[in-house]
Design a protein around this motif. Structure first.
Motif, short mmCIF file in Angstrom:
data_model
loop_
_atom_site.label_atom_id
_atom_site.label_comp_id
_atom_site.label_asym_id
_atom_site.label_seq_id
_atom_site.Cartn_x
_atom_site.Cartn_y
_atom_site.Cartn_z
N ALA A 69 0.83 -1.20 0.00
CA ALA A 69 0.00 0.00 0.00
C ALA A 69 0.87 1.25 0.00
CB ALA A 69 -0.93 -0.01 1.21
N LEU A 70 1.96 1.23 0.77
CA LEU A 70 2.89 2.36 0.76
C LEU A 70 3.46 2.58 -0.63
CD1 LEU A 70 4.67 4.51 2.09
CD2 LEU A 70 6.24 2.68 2.78
N ALA A 71 3.82 1.51 -1.31
CA ALA A 71 4.37 1.63 -2.66
C ALA A 71 3.34 2.22 -3.63
CB ALA A 71 4.86 0.28 -3.17
N ARG A 72 2.08 1.87 -3.46
CA ARG A 72 1.04 2.46 -4.34
C ARG A 72 0.96 3.97 -4.12
NH1 ARG A 72 -1.64 -2.38 -2.98
NH2 ARG A 72 -2.85 -1.38 -1.32
N ARG A 73 1.03 4.38 -2.87
CA ARG A 73 1.01 5.82 -2.58
C ARG A 73 2.26 6.50 -3.16
NH1 ARG A 73 0.72 7.14 3.63
NH2 ARG A 73 2.99 7.26 3.47
N GLN A 74 3.41 5.83 -3.04
CA GLN A 74 4.64 6.40 -3.58
C GLN A 74 4.59 6.51 -5.10
OE1 GLN A 74 7.18 3.49 -1.60
NE2 GLN A 74 8.17 5.12 -0.41
N ARG A 75 3.95 5.55 -5.76
CA ARG A 75 3.82 5.65 -7.23
C ARG A 75 3.00 6.88 -7.61
NH1 ARG A 75 3.01 0.09 -6.70
NH2 ARG A 75 4.87 -1.08 -7.34
N SER A 76 1.93 7.13 -6.86
CA SER A 76 1.13 8.33 -7.13
C SER A 76 1.98 9.58 -6.97
CB SER A 76 -0.08 8.40 -6.19
OG SER A 76 -1.01 7.38 -6.48
N GLU A 77 2.79 9.60 -5.92
CA GLU A 77 3.67 10.75 -5.69
C GLU A 77 4.65 10.94 -6.85
OE1 GLU A 77 6.99 12.35 -2.48
OE2 GLU A 77 6.45 10.22 -2.52
N LEU A 78 5.29 9.87 -7.25
CA LEU A 78 6.24 9.96 -8.36
C LEU A 78 5.56 10.40 -9.65
CD1 LEU A 78 8.15 6.65 -7.57
CD2 LEU A 78 9.21 8.92 -7.57
N ASP A 79 4.39 9.83 -9.91
CA ASP A 79 3.68 10.15 -11.15
C ASP A 79 3.23 11.61 -11.18
OD1 ASP A 79 4.03 7.56 -11.98
OD2 ASP A 79 1.98 6.91 -11.55
N VAL A 80 2.69 12.10 -10.07
CA VAL A 80 2.24 13.49 -10.02
C VAL A 80 3.42 14.44 -10.17
CG1 VAL A 80 1.28 15.26 -8.49
CG2 VAL A 80 0.12 13.06 -8.73
N ALA A 81 4.50 14.17 -9.45
CA ALA A 81 5.67 15.06 -9.52
C ALA A 81 6.24 15.10 -10.93
CB ALA A 81 6.73 14.62 -8.52
N GLN A 82 6.33 13.93 -11.59
CA GLN A 82 6.85 13.91 -12.96
C GLN A 82 5.92 14.63 -13.92
OE1 GLN A 82 10.02 12.40 -13.94
NE2 GLN A 82 9.49 13.96 -15.46
N TRP A 83 4.62 14.42 -13.76
CA TRP A 83 3.63 15.07 -14.63
C TRP A 83 3.72 16.58 -14.50
CZ3 TRP A 83 -0.75 18.15 -14.00
CH2 TRP A 83 -1.64 18.19 -15.08
N LEU A 84 3.85 17.07 -13.27
CA LEU A 84 3.98 18.51 -13.07
C LEU A 84 5.30 19.03 -13.65
CD1 LEU A 84 2.63 18.75 -9.41
CD2 LEU A 84 1.59 19.81 -11.43
N ALA A 85 6.39 18.30 -13.42
CA ALA A 85 7.68 18.73 -13.95
C ALA A 85 7.65 18.81 -15.47
CB ALA A 85 8.77 17.77 -13.49
N ASP A 86 7.00 17.84 -16.11
CA ASP A 86 6.93 17.82 -17.57
C ASP A 86 6.18 19.03 -18.12
OD1 ASP A 86 8.29 15.44 -17.62
OD2 ASP A 86 6.52 14.19 -17.91
N ARG A 87 5.34 19.64 -17.29
CA ARG A 87 4.55 20.79 -17.73
C ARG A 87 5.09 22.11 -17.20
NH1 ARG A 87 2.51 16.37 -18.12
NH2 ARG A 87 0.90 15.82 -19.65
N GLY A 88 6.29 22.07 -16.66
CA GLY A 88 6.97 23.29 -16.28
C GLY A 88 6.64 23.81 -14.90
#
Length: 316
Positions: A69-88
């Motif tokens: 469950a912790l890893a699922r939460r961490q994946r969301s964190e990684l995905d959101v941070a990368q998505w935001l970074a990709d959009r500046g």
């Protein structure tokens, strides 16, 4: 009574986390010769020097914490941070040198982030930080990934912790615990159900939000400020990110919201998130045996809670 971690226990936990991060980083091809701990509280944060990579290893978790469950939460964190970074959007991005996935090793779940130089001469300006948060909310509105409603409130943790506190009377007295349970009976349905929340607060949109006080999680880098620590990213009202910050910072947010074309904060929703936040502060006391310093940190919050209207006045 549950045994409290000693300073030696905490040192061993930190060393084990560092060893796990170094081992995982080397297996992923990183050169690591001078690992340095940058932070140690709920997570151990390690610069895997000389590689420009920071590992974050959560170490203070609920007693029945599930690493999957912790890893699922961490994946969301990684995905959101990368998505935001990709959009500046200025965030601390995941490291591009390793796969964007949590790594499980030695009983820990580890994430890897880009190492950025910090401007150590800057003092936090929380009003300015808060005024910038509407820009983050505007950027997050269109995030397409799945997020659960108010997962950052950790409702099951609150429920379980209220039961656990009954066995640890030294952490909270019986009168406070009885009040907390009555408040949770009123608040829990609004936390667990988006439909119930929307019925109680008509006209309040929910959207992706940071989840863990973004004004306090802005990294002052030498190349500018960056939002960080999206560990609790969630779907909810924007007010969730302003819980317990007080009128001065709420006014700062509203100034930024006007610039970003977003609605101002709603006082009834703020009362709700503040009440939930106070209950979470009380239930965090169940983590004191793992991190004894929390008792000192949480004491003022409990004192403040005693002075507040029952459930933020939402029972009226």
């Amino acid at each position: 009574m549950t045994a409290y971690a000693t300073s030696q226990d905490i040192d061993r936990r930190r060393a084990a986390a560092v060893d796990a991060a170094v081992g995982a980083g080397r297996e992923l091809g990183l050169t690591v010769t001078d690992a340095a701990v940058l932070h140690d509280l709920f997570s151990v944060v390690v610069h895997l020097a000389p590689s420009p990579v920071v590992a974050r290893i959560p170490v203070v978790l609920a007693g029945d914490a599930d690493l999957a469950a912790l890893a699922r939460r961490q994946r969301s964190e990684l995905d959101v941070a990368q998505w935001l970074a990709d959009r500046g959007t200025p965030v601390i991005p995941p490291s591009p040198l390793v796969p964007r996935e949590p790594v499980r090793r030695d009983g820990f779940s580890i994430t890897f982030w880009s190492h950025l130089a910090e401007d150590r001469d800057r003092e936090p300006d929380y009003a300015a930080n808060t005024e910038s948060v509407p820009a983050l909310h505007a950027a997050m509105r269109t995030y397409p990934g799945h997020l659960s409603f108010l997962s950052a409130a950790e409702p099951q943790f609150v429920t379980d912790s209220l039961a656990a506190l009954d066995k640890e009377p030294v952490l909270v007295d019986r009168e406070d615990l009885a009040r907390a349970r009555r408040e949770w009976q009123l608040l829990e349905p609004l936390v667990r159900s988006q439909a119930a929340f929307e019925e109680r607060f008509p006209g309040v949109e929910v959207q992706p939000v940071h989840g863990d006080s973004p004004p306090a999680n802005i990294f002052h880098g030498v190349d500018g400020d960056r939002y960080s620590d999206f560990e609790m990213v969630t779907l909810g009202p924007v007010e969730w990110d302003l819980a317990s910050l007080g009128p001065e910072l709420e006014a700062a947010y509203d100034r930024g919201a006007r610039r970003a074309g977003l609605r101002p904060l709603r006082q009834d929703v703020l009362r709700f998130v503040n009440a939930v936040g106070m209950l979470r502060a009380i239930t965090v006391l169940t983590l004191v045996p793992q991190l004894p310093v929390l008792e000192e940190y949480m004491g003022p919050a409990v004192e403040q809670w005693r002075t507040l209207p029952f459930a933020g006045g939402l029972d009226g």
